[in-house]
Write a protein that holds these residues in place. Sequence first.
Motif, PDB file in Angstrom:
ATOM      1  N   SER A  29       0.839  -1.201   0.000  1.00 49.36           N
ATOM      2  CA  SER A  29       0.000   0.000   0.000  1.00 49.36           C
ATOM      3  C   SER A  29       0.875   1.252   0.000  1.00 49.36           C
ATOM      4  N   SER A  32       2.512   1.755  -3.335  1.00 47.73           N
ATOM      5  CA  SER A  32       1.570   2.339  -4.303  1.00 47.73           C
ATOM      6  C   SER A  32       1.515   3.854  -4.153  1.00 47.73           C
ATOM      7  N   SER A  35       4.595   5.356  -5.588  1.00 47.45           N
ATOM      8  CA  SER A  35       4.612   5.256  -7.050  1.00 47.45           C
ATOM      9  C   SER A  35       3.602   6.195  -7.703  1.00 47.45           C
ATOM     10  N   GLY A  36       2.832   6.905  -6.886  1.00 49.87           N
ATOM     11  CA  GLY A  36       1.851   7.841  -7.421  1.00 49.87           C
ATOM     12  C   GLY A  36       0.482   7.244  -7.671  1.00 49.87           C
ATOM     13  N   ASP A  37       0.277   6.004  -7.282  1.00 50.43           N
ATOM     14  CA  ASP A  37      -1.017   5.349  -7.480  1.00 50.43           C
ATOM     15  C   ASP A  37      -1.837   5.485  -6.195  1.00 50.43           C
ATOM     16  N   MET A  38      -2.434   6.657  -6.030  1.00 48.79           N
ATOM     17  CA  MET A  38      -3.177   6.968  -4.813  1.00 48.79           C
ATOM     18  C   MET A  38      -4.380   6.050  -4.623  1.00 48.79           C
ATOM     19  N   GLU A  39      -5.093   5.743  -5.694  1.00 52.23           N
ATOM     20  CA  GLU A  39      -6.304   4.924  -5.567  1.00 52.23           C
ATOM     21  C   GLU A  39      -5.986   3.538  -5.021  1.00 52.23           C
ATOM     22  N   THR A  40      -4.969   2.894  -5.573  1.00 48.16           N
ATOM     23  CA  THR A  40      -4.581   1.571  -5.094  1.00 48.16           C
ATOM     24  C   THR A  40      -4.043   1.656  -3.671  1.00 48.16           C
TER      25      THR A  40
END
Length: 106
Positions: A29, A32, A35-40
């Motif tokens: 989490s 994520s 890595s800039g993947d806020m939703e995940t």
Amino acid sequence: MALTRNFKDTIKERVARDAEFRKALLEESIDSFLSGDMETGKSMLRDYINATIGFEQLGSSVEISPKSLMRMFSPQGNPRATNIFSIISALQQNAGIQLHVQTVSH
């Protein structure tokens, strides 16, 4: 094909019995988020919180109402960085672990 078990129940049971899976869920989490993947990141962290400490206890730890925390990690939520880092710190303390960032070249 329909699922025969609730996915969230399956995650919660696995987290309860498998310390490595529990640690990996928290690590992934945070990875994520980095890595800039806020939703995940929000979705995985919400699953982790629900399966471990719960929003009530986390709210007490970080002095944020449980309802506000739930909104932050909803699909429409937009948690501030200070809140995310405070929450991650509390989760690490609760789990008895300390995560570190490692630089990896591509």
